[in-house]
Design a protein around this motif. Structure first.
Motif, short mmCIF file in Angstrom:
data_model
loop_
_atom_site.label_atom_id
_atom_site.label_comp_id
_atom_site.label_asym_id
_atom_site.label_seq_id
_atom_site.Cartn_x
_atom_site.Cartn_y
_atom_site.Cartn_z
N ASN A 44 0.82 -1.21 0.00
CA ASN A 44 0.00 0.00 0.00
C ASN A 44 0.87 1.27 0.00
N GLU A 45 1.77 1.32 -0.96
CA GLU A 45 2.67 2.46 -1.21
C GLU A 45 3.82 2.59 -0.21
N GLU A 46 3.97 1.63 0.70
CA GLU A 46 5.10 1.65 1.64
C GLU A 46 6.18 0.69 1.13
N TYR A 47 7.39 1.19 0.97
CA TYR A 47 8.51 0.38 0.50
C TYR A 47 9.08 -0.43 1.65
N LEU A 48 9.13 -1.74 1.47
CA LEU A 48 9.62 -2.64 2.52
C LEU A 48 10.78 -3.49 2.00
N TYR A 49 11.48 -4.13 2.88
CA TYR A 49 12.56 -5.07 2.56
C TYR A 49 13.58 -4.48 1.59
N GLN A 50 14.12 -3.35 1.98
CA GLN A 50 15.15 -2.70 1.18
C GLN A 50 16.52 -3.08 1.73
N GLY A 51 17.45 -3.33 0.83
CA GLY A 51 18.80 -3.70 1.22
C GLY A 51 19.22 -5.00 0.57
N ARG A 52 20.41 -5.44 0.92
CA ARG A 52 20.97 -6.66 0.34
C ARG A 52 20.73 -7.87 1.24
N LEU A 53 20.30 -8.95 0.61
CA LEU A 53 20.15 -10.21 1.34
C LEU A 53 21.53 -10.66 1.80
N GLY A 54 21.60 -11.12 3.04
CA GLY A 54 22.87 -11.55 3.59
C GLY A 54 23.65 -10.42 4.25
N ASP A 55 23.30 -9.19 3.94
CA ASP A 55 23.93 -8.03 4.59
C ASP A 55 22.91 -7.41 5.54
N GLU A 56 22.05 -6.55 5.00
CA GLU A 56 21.03 -5.89 5.84
C GLU A 56 19.83 -6.79 6.13
N LEU A 57 19.60 -7.78 5.28
CA LEU A 57 18.40 -8.62 5.39
C LEU A 57 18.76 -10.09 5.45
N SER A 58 17.96 -10.86 6.19
CA SER A 58 18.18 -12.30 6.32
C SER A 58 17.47 -13.05 5.18
N THR A 59 17.78 -14.32 5.08
CA THR A 59 17.08 -15.18 4.12
C THR A 59 15.60 -15.22 4.44
N GLU A 60 15.25 -15.28 5.72
CA GLU A 60 13.84 -15.26 6.13
C GLU A 60 13.16 -13.96 5.70
N ASP A 61 13.86 -12.83 5.83
CA ASP A 61 13.32 -11.56 5.34
C ASP A 61 13.05 -11.65 3.85
N GLY A 62 13.99 -12.25 3.12
CA GLY A 62 13.84 -12.39 1.68
C GLY A 62 12.64 -13.24 1.31
N TYR A 63 12.42 -14.31 2.07
CA TYR A 63 11.26 -15.18 1.85
C TYR A 63 9.97 -14.36 2.01
N HIS A 64 9.89 -13.57 3.08
CA HIS A 64 8.70 -12.75 3.31
C HIS A 64 8.56 -11.65 2.26
N ALA A 65 9.67 -11.11 1.81
CA ALA A 65 9.64 -10.10 0.75
C ALA A 65 9.07 -10.70 -0.54
N MET A 66 9.45 -11.95 -0.83
CA MET A 66 8.92 -12.61 -2.03
C MET A 66 7.43 -12.91 -1.87
N GLU A 67 6.99 -13.23 -0.67
CA GLU A 67 5.55 -13.42 -0.45
C GLU A 67 4.79 -12.13 -0.76
N LEU A 68 5.34 -11.00 -0.33
CA LEU A 68 4.68 -9.72 -0.61
C LEU A 68 4.69 -9.41 -2.11
N CYS A 69 5.79 -9.71 -2.78
CA CYS A 69 5.82 -9.54 -4.24
C CYS A 69 4.74 -10.40 -4.90
N THR A 70 4.57 -11.61 -4.41
CA THR A 70 3.56 -12.53 -4.94
C THR A 70 2.16 -11.95 -4.76
N LEU A 71 1.89 -11.41 -3.60
CA LEU A 71 0.58 -10.79 -3.36
C LEU A 71 0.37 -9.62 -4.31
N ASN A 72 1.43 -8.87 -4.61
CA ASN A 72 1.30 -7.76 -5.55
C ASN A 72 1.04 -8.27 -6.98
#
Length: 153
Positions: A44-72
């Motif tokens: 809803n216009e809010e940018y989430l999960y910004q950064g590099r996987l393995g650096d700022e974000l975990s693999t689990e964060d990446g999994y959830h980010a992909m779920e959100l992309c899927t919903l979009n």
């Protein structure tokens, strides 16, 4: 298969449909194929999960980010085509940006693959490709494109 009922069972909602950030359409239909432009982890216009996987974000964060992309992706399809016209998901392309030592892209990609199957059931099975890239717009960690076979209106 009822994607809206499946979403409800999973306690999920489709996000607001985002508008393209350039000279393109979010869903392009050619014959009986609907191509969905790249979707990012935006809620809803809010940018989430910004950064590099393995650096700022975990693999689990990446999994959830992909779920959100899927919903979009599903929000775009429901808005521009309608779930009632879906024959099935064909293929997805997954893009990610990661640190040099991170190598768990299939686990992140499963965030999309798992959710497509949970929501679309047998119509959600698909092939996929995964691409590591130097950067994504707005420093998003992941992005997702998809193609669907649809029926005539």
């Amino acid at each position: 298969m009822n994607p809206l009922e499946n979403l409800q069972k999973l306690k999920l909602r489709l996000p607001e449909v985002s508008t393209p950030g350039g000279n393109y359409v979010s869903v392009n239909i050619r014959a009986n194929i609907a191509y969905v432009a790249i979707q990012f982890p935006i809620l809803n216009e809010e940018y989430l999960y910004q950064g590099r996987l393995g650096d700022e974000l975990s693999t689990e964060d990446g999994y959830h980010a992909m779920e959100l992309c899927t919903l979009n992706v599903l929000a775009q399809i429901n808005n521009k085509v309608g779930f009632d016209r879906l024959v099935g998901l064909n293929h997805i392309d997954i893009y990610f940006q990661a640190g040099n030592q991170w190598d768990e892209s299939p686990k992140v990609a499963n965030g999309a693959s798992d959710l497509f199957v949970k929501i679309l059931e047998e119509k959600g099975t698909h092939s996929r490709a995964i691409f590591g890239v130097q950067s994504l717009p707005r420093n998003f960690s992941v992005g997702l494109t998809a193609s669907f076979t649809i029926t005539e209106p």
